[in-house]
Design a protein around this motif. Structure first.
Motif, PDB file in Angstrom:
ATOM      1  N   ALA A 145      56.633  36.059  43.766  1.00  0.00           N
ATOM      2  CA  ALA A 145      55.825  36.982  44.822  1.00  0.00           C
ATOM      3  C   ALA A 145      54.476  37.408  44.696  1.00  0.00           C
ATOM      4  N   VAL A 146      54.059  37.729  43.452  1.00  0.00           N
ATOM      5  CA  VAL A 146      52.791  38.078  43.301  1.00  0.00           C
ATOM      6  C   VAL A 146      51.959  36.704  43.226  1.00  0.00           C
ATOM      7  N   LEU A 147      52.409  35.707  42.605  1.00  0.00           N
ATOM      8  CA  LEU A 147      51.880  34.355  42.664  1.00  0.00           C
ATOM      9  C   LEU A 147      51.462  33.786  44.103  1.00  0.00           C
ATOM     10  N   ARG A 148      52.361  33.818  45.087  1.00  0.00           N
ATOM     11  CA  ARG A 148      52.442  33.476  46.516  1.00  0.00           C
ATOM     12  C   ARG A 148      51.161  34.320  47.173  1.00  0.00           C
ATOM     13  N   ARG A 149      51.343  35.492  47.179  1.00  0.00           N
ATOM     14  CA  ARG A 149      50.527  36.456  47.972  1.00  0.00           C
ATOM     15  C   ARG A 149      49.061  36.278  47.235  1.00  0.00           C
ATOM     16  N   PHE A 150      48.927  36.159  45.880  1.00  0.00           N
ATOM     17  CA  PHE A 150      47.684  35.842  45.209  1.00  0.00           C
ATOM     18  C   PHE A 150      47.193  34.839  45.842  1.00  0.00           C
ATOM     19  N   HIS A 151      47.834  33.419  45.828  1.00  0.00           N
ATOM     20  CA  HIS A 151      47.306  32.259  46.444  1.00  0.00           C
ATOM     21  C   HIS A 151      46.775  32.509  47.834  1.00  0.00           C
ATOM     22  N   GLN A 152      47.646  33.113  48.489  1.00  0.00           N
ATOM     23  CA  GLN A 152      47.471  33.138  50.072  1.00  0.00           C
ATOM     24  C   GLN A 152      46.189  34.214  50.349  1.00  0.00           C
ATOM     25  N   GLN A 153      45.912  34.963  49.693  1.00  0.00           N
ATOM     26  CA  GLN A 153      44.885  36.056  49.504  1.00  0.00           C
ATOM     27  C   GLN A 153      43.507  35.266  49.041  1.00  0.00           C
ATOM     28  N   LEU A 154      43.568  34.660  48.259  1.00  0.00           N
ATOM     29  CA  LEU A 154      42.489  33.752  47.821  1.00  0.00           C
ATOM     30  C   LEU A 154      41.926  32.723  48.911  1.00  0.00           C
ATOM     31  N   GLY A 155      42.997  32.075  49.461  1.00  0.00           N
ATOM     32  CA  GLY A 155      42.742  31.334  50.640  1.00  0.00           C
ATOM     33  C   GLY A 155      41.923  31.787  51.569  1.00  0.00           C
ATOM     34  N   GLU A 156      42.495  33.397  52.089  1.00  0.00           N
ATOM     35  CA  GLU A 156      41.627  34.060  53.080  1.00  0.00           C
ATOM     36  C   GLU A 156      40.527  34.579  52.720  1.00  0.00           C
ATOM     37  N   ARG A 157      40.085  34.953  51.389  1.00  0.00           N
ATOM     38  CA  ARG A 157      38.886  35.625  50.971  1.00  0.00           C
ATOM     39  C   ARG A 157      37.738  34.782  50.802  1.00  0.00           C
ATOM     40  N   LEU A 158      38.347  33.517  50.049  1.00  0.00           N
ATOM     41  CA  LEU A 158      37.352  32.390  49.427  1.00  0.00           C
ATOM     42  C   LEU A 158      37.076  31.252  50.585  1.00  0.00           C
ATOM     43  N   LEU A 159      36.160  31.404  51.461  1.00  0.00           N
ATOM     44  CA  LEU A 159      36.132  30.687  52.558  1.00  0.00           C
ATOM     45  C   LEU A 159      36.135  29.120  52.366  1.00  0.00           C
ATOM     46  N   HIS A 160      35.248  28.721  51.359  1.00  0.00           N
ATOM     47  CA  HIS A 160      35.177  27.182  51.196  1.00  0.00           C
ATOM     48  C   HIS A 160      35.918  26.827  49.997  1.00  0.00           C
ATOM     49  N   TRP A 161      36.913  27.503  49.372  1.00  0.00           N
ATOM     50  CA  TRP A 161      37.218  27.278  48.030  1.00  0.00           C
ATOM     51  C   TRP A 161      38.518  26.190  48.243  1.00  0.00           C
ATOM     52  N   GLN A 162      38.316  25.235  47.379  1.00  0.00           N
ATOM     53  CA  GLN A 162      39.306  24.022  47.188  1.00  0.00           C
ATOM     54  C   GLN A 162      39.839  23.800  46.153  1.00  0.00           C
ATOM     55  N   GLY A 163      39.812  24.885  45.284  1.00  0.00           N
ATOM     56  CA  GLY A 163      40.460  24.739  43.912  1.00  0.00           C
ATOM     57  C   GLY A 163      41.865  24.937  43.866  1.00  0.00           C
ATOM     58  N   GLU A 164      42.547  25.177  42.426  1.00  0.00           N
ATOM     59  CA  GLU A 164      43.958  25.244  42.372  1.00  0.00           C
ATOM     60  C   GLU A 164      44.220  26.382  41.496  1.00  0.00           C
ATOM     61  N   VAL A 165      45.367  27.111  41.740  1.00  0.00           N
ATOM     62  CA  VAL A 165      45.733  28.130  40.911  1.00  0.00           C
ATOM     63  C   VAL A 165      46.432  27.396  39.765  1.00  0.00           C
ATOM     64  N   LYS A 166      46.143  27.616  38.188  1.00  0.00           N
ATOM     65  CA  LYS A 166      46.938  26.882  37.496  1.00  0.00           C
ATOM     66  C   LYS A 166      46.997  27.474  36.117  1.00  0.00           C
ATOM     67  N   PRO A 167      47.823  27.074  35.263  1.00  0.00           N
ATOM     68  CA  PRO A 167      47.952  27.580  33.809  1.00  0.00           C
ATOM     69  C   PRO A 167      46.597  27.152  33.020  1.00  0.00           C
ATOM     70  N   PRO A 168      46.305  27.813  32.013  1.00  0.00           N
ATOM     71  CA  PRO A 168      45.005  27.372  31.144  1.00  0.00           C
ATOM     72  C   PRO A 168      45.382  25.917  30.642  1.00  0.00           C
ATOM     73  N   MET A 169      44.071  25.435  30.408  1.00  0.00           N
ATOM     74  CA  MET A 169      44.181  23.974  29.821  1.00  0.00           C
ATOM     75  C   MET A 169      44.252  24.008  28.380  1.00  0.00           C
ATOM     76  N   TYR A 170      43.447  24.933  27.689  1.00  0.00           N
ATOM     77  CA  TYR A 170      43.804  25.256  26.216  1.00  0.00           C
ATOM     78  C   TYR A 170      43.879  26.741  25.993  1.00  0.00           C
ATOM     79  N   SER A 171      44.454  27.009  24.778  1.00  0.00           N
ATOM     80  CA  SER A 171      44.859  28.097  24.412  1.00  0.00           C
ATOM     81  C   SER A 171      43.325  29.026  23.860  1.00  0.00           C
ATOM     82  N   PRO A 172      43.307  30.450  23.825  1.00  0.00           N
ATOM     83  CA  PRO A 172      42.251  31.135  23.551  1.00  0.00           C
ATOM     84  C   PRO A 172      41.431  30.651  22.146  1.00  0.00           C
ATOM     85  N   VAL A 173      42.100  30.217  21.148  1.00  0.00           N
ATOM     86  CA  VAL A 173      41.782  29.981  19.918  1.00  0.00           C
ATOM     87  C   VAL A 173      41.140  28.650  20.003  1.00  0.00           C
ATOM     88  N   GLU A 174      41.668  27.820  20.929  1.00  0.00           N
ATOM     89  CA  GLU A 174      41.046  26.357  21.036  1.00  0.00           C
ATOM     90  C   GLU A 174      39.600  26.636  21.806  1.00  0.00           C
TER      91      GLU A 174
END
Lengths: 305, 305
Positions: A264-293
């Motif tokens: 529910a959080v993830l869905r709403r977050f995605h939707q809110q980003l779509g509404e608030r960031l007009l030209h955004w075409q990125g993705e919501v996704k997990p990190p590529m590498y860990s913090p120590v990396e």
């Protein structure tokens, strides 16, 4: 000839990660030990923990040319300076850089590319880096000042919802039964008592957050409302960052922390980003590498800088 | 013949008031001693404090027929029972009644008449009693769960306003300079450090509240906004009470606590009550009697009941 090596350290509150690597990034050793919380533990404990990790990894200190460490508790200037000083003493021949834990996490999350990281665990914070290398963080003020949208905050809102119902002006919620079971009492007075007596109220409250997700999935309106608000707060952090960073249109938004397990959080977050960031075409996704990396990526850049 | 006497006790967090009186309310002794915080201090300390007060007042225990005590920390059922048990042991011949601190404060504030009390000191709480004697309280959940409109809350919002400005998305505010001076540092990281290291963060934050009033008087918009929100929250407590109590149209709203020293809060609070309570014709005013006098009023009623 003595070869050059790099050290990357993620000194977290509950565990510390250490990577010993060659300048090309090839890992010689990756070890994990107890947390070095520079905000709460004494410097003697930091040194012990580091010595143990160095031994465990078999670090040849003479070869270390660059150290990059991320530290939880970085906002405390005195403590930060002490930690840097300690690392410099332990590795006199190395260039030492201490950053905030979220800075190395961001570096790892985006693989060093422009982008945003939103951490929503016990606390909440977001940080981003733009094309010019400008780093910015918002939130992360801790449970006394807000940490909106975090696990702590969700658990706190859950108790507030039950108290409001108990006082007769809030909507009835099945959170009451769920929290009664978890907290081992059906008396709200005893909940408050336990909360104000515990050493880590933020952890106690964060433990309640999964029940809010559960109640929301069962159709409980107050629980659903809490999760929507949490997502709105987290999306707000991203909006603030984008107002001050020059990010490409397809910048990634990486998510870390237990709160994101709620669909529910993830869905709403995605939707809110779509509404608030007009030209955004990125993705919501997990990190590529860990913090120590992430710390290792920075150490590599320092090696060639 | 042994005469009958009454005891009224206000066992607060920082001080304890004791009244020894005759059934007609004539006061034989009024003494004050250290706080009996039943939530945090051990029962041995409560007894010591009470013994000292009894000696100081010259209480003849055999004559005491009724004891009415108000206790801070009343929401903790175990502690409340222990305190009642202790009083009963110390005064075996008396009828003992332990109430919440706000209940005796309300009784004193309105002189036992229907009305509402809004306490806004370090924390915030409101309580009311209607014509049928029904008692209700709202708020008072403590700093971890809100305490909106309290001194703690105002101080917290002040720091949040400065942090928002520091992060680049909040309005500039002169609170930054004021808080820097009070907290002895211009580094917000050090503020957070001090806040998270102190034993009583709620007290530290409440101490900042007067600066918000000062900044607001100097025309600082963020400070003015904080005070308006505080007043709105406090007016909201009253609204909730009136929805559940049968109060006369001219019920008094009594105010207690440091927050009310701000004229801006008081003005907005008054205005909000006028807008929210359609037929209300009462006054906002200071309490008629003190909390320990409220306890005495209750003890008197018990004497004749």
């Amino acid at each position: 000839m003595i070869p050059s090596t790099l050290l990357a350290i993620d000194a977290g509150g509950t565990k510390t990660d250490l990577l010993w690597a060659q300048p090309d990034g090839r890992v010689l050793a990756h070890v994990q030990g107890q947390g070095i919380n520079i905000a709460s533990k004494p410097p003697g404990a930091w040194q012990e923990a580091l010595e143990a990790l160095f031994r465990q990894a078999g670090v040849d200190r003479e070869t270390v040319h660059v150290v990059c460490a991320g530290a939880a508790g970085y906002t405390l200037p005195d403590r930060r300076a002490l930690f840097e000083h300690l690392l410099q003493q332990m590795l006199p021949g190395a260039r030492v850089l201490v950053l905030a834990d979220y800075a190395i996490a961001l570096e790892g999350a985006t693989g060093g590319n422009p982008g945003v990281l939103v951490i929503a665990g016990t606390g909440s914070i977001a940080c981003g880096r733009d094309r010019e290398g400008k780093l910015m963080r918002v939130g992360g003020w801790g449970y006394l000042l807000g940490d909106e949208g975090s696990g702590f905050w969700i658990g706190r809102e859950a108790i507030r919802a039950v108290l409001a119902a108990t006082e007769g002006w809030g909507e009835q919620t099945r959170l009451y039964e769920m929290l009664s079971e978890t907290l081992g009492s059906a008396d709200c007075g005893e909940w408050l008592s336990a909360l104000y007596r515990t050493q880590n109220p933020q952890s106690l409250l964060a433990q309640l957050a999964p029940h809010v997700t559960e109640a929301a999935e069962q159709g409980d309106t107050p629980a659903q409302r809490i999760l929507l608000h949490a997502a709105d707060h987290l999306a707000g952090l991203v909006t603030r960052l984008t107002q001050h960073l020059h990010l490409p249109e397809d910048f990634p938004v990486c998510t870390v922390g237990g709160v994101w397990q709620s669909q529910a959080v993830l869905r709403r977050f995605h939707q809110q980003l779509g509404e608030r960031l007009l030209h955004w075409q990125g993705e919501v996704k997990p990190p590529m590498y860990s913090p120590v990396e992430g710390a290792l990526l920075i150490a590599q850049r320092m090696m060639w800088a």
